[in-house]
Motif scaffolding. Structure first.
Motif, mmCIF file in Angstrom:
data_model
loop_
_atom_site.group_PDB
_atom_site.id
_atom_site.type_symbol
_atom_site.label_atom_id
_atom_site.label_comp_id
_atom_site.label_asym_id
_atom_site.label_seq_id
_atom_site.Cartn_x
_atom_site.Cartn_y
_atom_site.Cartn_z
ATOM 1 N N ARG A 296 51.886 38.485 37.582
ATOM 2 C CA ARG A 296 51.151 39.465 36.608
ATOM 3 C C ARG A 296 50.033 40.255 37.425
ATOM 4 N N ASP B 77 47.223 43.532 37.100
ATOM 5 C CA ASP B 77 46.471 44.391 36.234
ATOM 6 C C ASP B 77 46.683 45.836 36.736
ATOM 7 N N ASN C 39 47.441 38.022 38.866
ATOM 8 C CA ASN C 39 46.791 36.778 38.283
ATOM 9 C C ASN C 39 47.965 35.656 38.737
ATOM 10 N N PRO D 294 47.544 46.355 29.698
ATOM 11 C CA PRO D 294 47.427 46.985 31.216
ATOM 12 C C PRO D 294 47.937 46.041 32.071
ATOM 13 N N HIS D 295 48.884 45.204 31.964
ATOM 14 C CA HIS D 295 49.538 44.162 32.841
ATOM 15 C C HIS D 295 50.937 44.600 32.996
ATOM 16 N N ARG E 66 45.074 48.257 36.129
ATOM 17 C CA ARG E 66 43.849 49.291 36.212
ATOM 18 C C ARG E 66 43.296 48.872 37.681
ATOM 19 N N THR E 67 43.468 47.747 38.111
ATOM 20 C CA THR E 67 42.661 47.352 39.353
ATOM 21 C C THR E 67 43.789 46.844 40.301
ATOM 22 N N GLU F 179 44.902 44.164 40.663
ATOM 23 C CA GLU F 179 44.801 42.600 41.147
ATOM 24 C C GLU F 179 45.690 41.506 40.281
#
Length: 104
Positions: free
Chosen positions: A68, A70, A77, A58-59, A72-73, A75
């Motif tokens: 990187r 996510d 990293n 999912p990245h 899905r959100t 966010e």
């Protein structure tokens, strides 16, 4: 928000991504073993396009500096940015990829 057909599933490479214009936005569709994701085609760190970046699960990784996110959100990293990217709800109906986009 309105549900829009953005592409045919076959137009999105498996294990990759492709940008499409939808409602005046560049929407990046990403297809991985984890599913199909839709994000705004813009890195929040350097304002570069995310299209062509590596996708894993999912990245997505920004092709410019490797940040990187996510999918899905939204966010990030790492330390280059703390600002998330915009993600959109997505569904696949038959061969159509539908994305929930803000009303124009």
């Amino acid at each position: 928000m309105a549900l829009q057909r953005v592409a045919a599933l076959a137009e999105v490479p498996e294990g990759g991504n492709k940008a499409f214009d939808a409602c005046g936005k560049s929407v990046l569709l990403c297809r991985t073993a984890a599913g199909v994701f839709a994000v705004e085609n813009m890195c929040s760190h350097a304002l570069a396009h995310l299209e062509g970046g590596k996708v894993k699960g999912p990245h997505i990784f920004c092709p410019l500096h490797g940040v990187r996110f996510d999918m899905r959100t939204g966010e990030p990293n790492g330390t280059l940015t703390r600002k998330p990217i915009t993600v959109f709800p997505v569904s696949v109906e038959g061969d159509d990829v539908l994305v929930e986009l803000p009303d124009a």
